[in-house]
Motif scaffolding. Structure first.
Motif, short mmCIF file in Angstrom:
data_model
loop_
_atom_site.label_atom_id
_atom_site.label_comp_id
_atom_site.label_asym_id
_atom_site.label_seq_id
_atom_site.Cartn_x
_atom_site.Cartn_y
_atom_site.Cartn_z
N THR A 1 0.84 -1.21 0.00
CA THR A 1 0.00 0.00 0.00
C THR A 1 0.87 1.25 0.00
O THR A 1 0.55 2.23 -0.67
CB THR A 1 -0.94 0.00 1.22
OG1 THR A 1 -1.68 -1.22 1.21
CG2 THR A 1 -1.89 1.16 1.20
N GLU A 2 1.98 1.20 0.74
CA GLU A 2 2.92 2.33 0.75
C GLU A 2 3.56 2.51 -0.62
O GLU A 2 3.74 3.63 -1.09
CB GLU A 2 3.99 2.13 1.83
CG GLU A 2 5.07 3.18 1.84
CD GLU A 2 4.58 4.61 2.08
OE1 GLU A 2 5.31 5.54 1.71
OE2 GLU A 2 3.47 4.80 2.62
N GLU B 1 1.88 -6.40 -8.05
CA GLU B 1 2.28 -7.79 -7.80
C GLU B 1 1.78 -8.29 -6.45
O GLU B 1 1.59 -9.48 -6.26
CB GLU B 1 3.81 -7.91 -7.84
CG GLU B 1 4.40 -7.82 -9.22
CD GLU B 1 5.91 -7.65 -9.20
OE1 GLU B 1 6.54 -7.88 -8.14
OE2 GLU B 1 6.46 -7.28 -10.25
N HIS B 2 1.55 -7.36 -5.54
CA HIS B 2 1.04 -7.69 -4.22
C HIS B 2 -0.47 -7.43 -4.12
O HIS B 2 -1.00 -7.22 -3.03
CB HIS B 2 1.83 -6.93 -3.14
CG HIS B 2 3.24 -7.42 -3.02
ND1 HIS B 2 4.25 -7.00 -3.86
CD2 HIS B 2 3.80 -8.33 -2.20
CE1 HIS B 2 5.37 -7.61 -3.54
NE2 HIS B 2 5.13 -8.43 -2.54
N ARG B 3 -1.10 -7.41 -5.27
CA ARG B 3 -2.56 -7.36 -5.39
C ARG B 3 -3.23 -6.10 -4.82
O ARG B 3 -4.33 -6.15 -4.28
CB ARG B 3 -3.20 -8.61 -4.80
CG ARG B 3 -2.70 -9.87 -5.47
CD ARG B 3 -3.50 -11.07 -5.02
NE ARG B 3 -2.96 -12.30 -5.57
CZ ARG B 3 -3.29 -12.82 -6.74
NH1 ARG B 3 -4.11 -12.19 -7.52
NH2 ARG B 3 -2.77 -13.95 -7.13
N ALA C 1 -10.10 -8.58 -13.09
CA ALA C 1 -11.31 -9.39 -13.32
C ALA C 1 -11.20 -10.76 -12.66
O ALA C 1 -12.16 -11.23 -12.04
CB ALA C 1 -11.56 -9.53 -14.82
N ASP C 2 -10.05 -11.39 -12.77
CA ASP C 2 -9.85 -12.72 -12.18
C ASP C 2 -9.96 -12.69 -10.66
O ASP C 2 -10.55 -13.59 -10.05
CB ASP C 2 -8.49 -13.29 -12.57
CG ASP C 2 -8.39 -13.71 -14.03
OD1 ASP C 2 -9.46 -13.81 -14.70
OD2 ASP C 2 -7.27 -13.91 -14.52
N GLN C 3 -9.41 -11.66 -10.05
CA GLN C 3 -9.38 -11.58 -8.59
C GLN C 3 -10.70 -11.14 -7.97
O GLN C 3 -10.99 -11.50 -6.84
CB GLN C 3 -8.29 -10.59 -8.14
CG GLN C 3 -6.89 -11.03 -8.45
CD GLN C 3 -5.90 -9.88 -8.33
OE1 GLN C 3 -6.19 -8.84 -7.74
NE2 GLN C 3 -4.72 -10.05 -8.91
N HIS C 4 -11.50 -10.35 -8.72
CA HIS C 4 -12.65 -9.71 -8.10
C HIS C 4 -13.98 -9.93 -8.82
O HIS C 4 -14.94 -9.19 -8.59
CB HIS C 4 -12.40 -8.20 -7.99
CG HIS C 4 -11.15 -7.84 -7.25
ND1 HIS C 4 -11.04 -7.93 -5.89
CD2 HIS C 4 -9.95 -7.40 -7.70
CE1 HIS C 4 -9.83 -7.54 -5.51
NE2 HIS C 4 -9.15 -7.23 -6.60
N ALA C 5 -14.07 -10.93 -9.68
CA ALA C 5 -15.28 -11.12 -10.49
C ALA C 5 -16.55 -11.25 -9.66
O ALA C 5 -17.61 -10.81 -10.07
CB ALA C 5 -15.12 -12.35 -11.38
#
Length: 195
Positions: A8-9, A35-37, A70-74
Motif C-alpha cells: 500500500t505504501e 504484484e502484491h494485489r 477481473a480474475d481476482q474480483h469477479a
C-alpha cells in the motif's frame, strides 16, 4: 527486506510520483504494488498503458492488468465501493475481445466480449457495459440480433444518465422502424443526451 514498508505504501509512492510528473519512475513502484494485489495499482497501470499516459501505449500490458483485476474480483459484492473499478476492467476486457489486441495476437471474439459485458451489465449494473451489450444486440455481433433486448439494455443505461445510451435509445424510439415508435419520448432522450 522488501523495498517498501508495504504494498500500500508503494502504491502511495507511485501515485505521488505520477502527480509530480514522473510517470516512468512510478511504473516499477506501481508494478510492485500490483504484484502484491493492490487493486488501485493494477487499475492505475491498466489505465496508463491503455491510454498511453506519459508512456507509450501498450494494449497487451493493459489487458494483463485488467485481466488480473477481473480474475481476482469477479464475484465481489456489487455494493462494494471497489465494484465500479472491477466493472471497468470487465468492460475494458470486453472491448479488447471485441476488437482484438494485435500486440498479443488476440483475435476478435465477439461472443466472449458479450459475456464480459453481460457480467458487468447484469451483476455490477455498469452503464458502459449495458450500452456496449446493447450495441452488440443491435448489430447481432457475437449474439443473436435482438432490438427489443438492446432497447432494454439502453433504457437501463439511460436511467443512469449515460448520454450515448440516451441518444441511441432516443433514435430507436424516434425512428420506430424495429420497435414501437414513440417520437416524443425519443426526441426528449436525444435532447437530454446532448445537454
Amino acid at each position: 527486506a522488501p523495498p517498501y514498508a508495504s504494498a500500500t505504501e508503494a502504491y502511495r509512492q507511485g501515485i505521488e510520483a505520477i502527480k509530480t510528473g514522473h510517470t516512468e519512475a512510478a511504473l516499477p513502484i506501481l508494478a510492485y504494488a500490483a504484484e502484491h494485489r493492490v487493486l488501485g495499482a493494477e487499475l492505475k497501470l491498466a489505465r496508463i498503458y491503455a491510454q498511453g499516459l506519459g508512456v507509450p501505449k501498450d494494449d497487451a500490458k493493459a489487458f494483463t492488468y485488467y485481466q488480473q483485476i477481473a480474475d481476482q474480483h469477479a464475484e465481489i459484492n456489487p455494493g462494494n465501493p471497489i465494484a465500479k473499478f472491477v466493472a471497468e476492467a470487465f468492460v475494458a476486457l470486453g472491448h479488447d475481445y471485441q476488437d482484438g489486441v494485435s500486440a498479443m495476437l488476440l483475435q476478435p471474439d465477439a461472443p466472449r466480449a458479450a459475456g464480459l459485458y453481460r457480467h458487468a451489465a447484469s451483476y455490477f449494473g455498469d452503464a458502459d457495459a449495458q450500452y456496449a451489450l446493447a450495441h452488440l444486440y443491435l448489430t447481432g455481433n457475437g449474439v443473436d440480433k435482438n432490438v427489443g433486448l438492446a432497447a432494454n439494455w439502453l433504457a437501463m443505461a439511460a436511467k443512469k444518465q449515460h448520454a450515448p445510451a440516451q441518444a441511441a435509445l432516443g433514435e430507436l424510439l424516434w425512428r420506430g422502424d424495429t420497435i414501437h415508435a414513440r417520437p416524443a419520448q425519443g426526441l426528449a432522450l436525444i435532447m437530454l443526451a446532448h445537454n
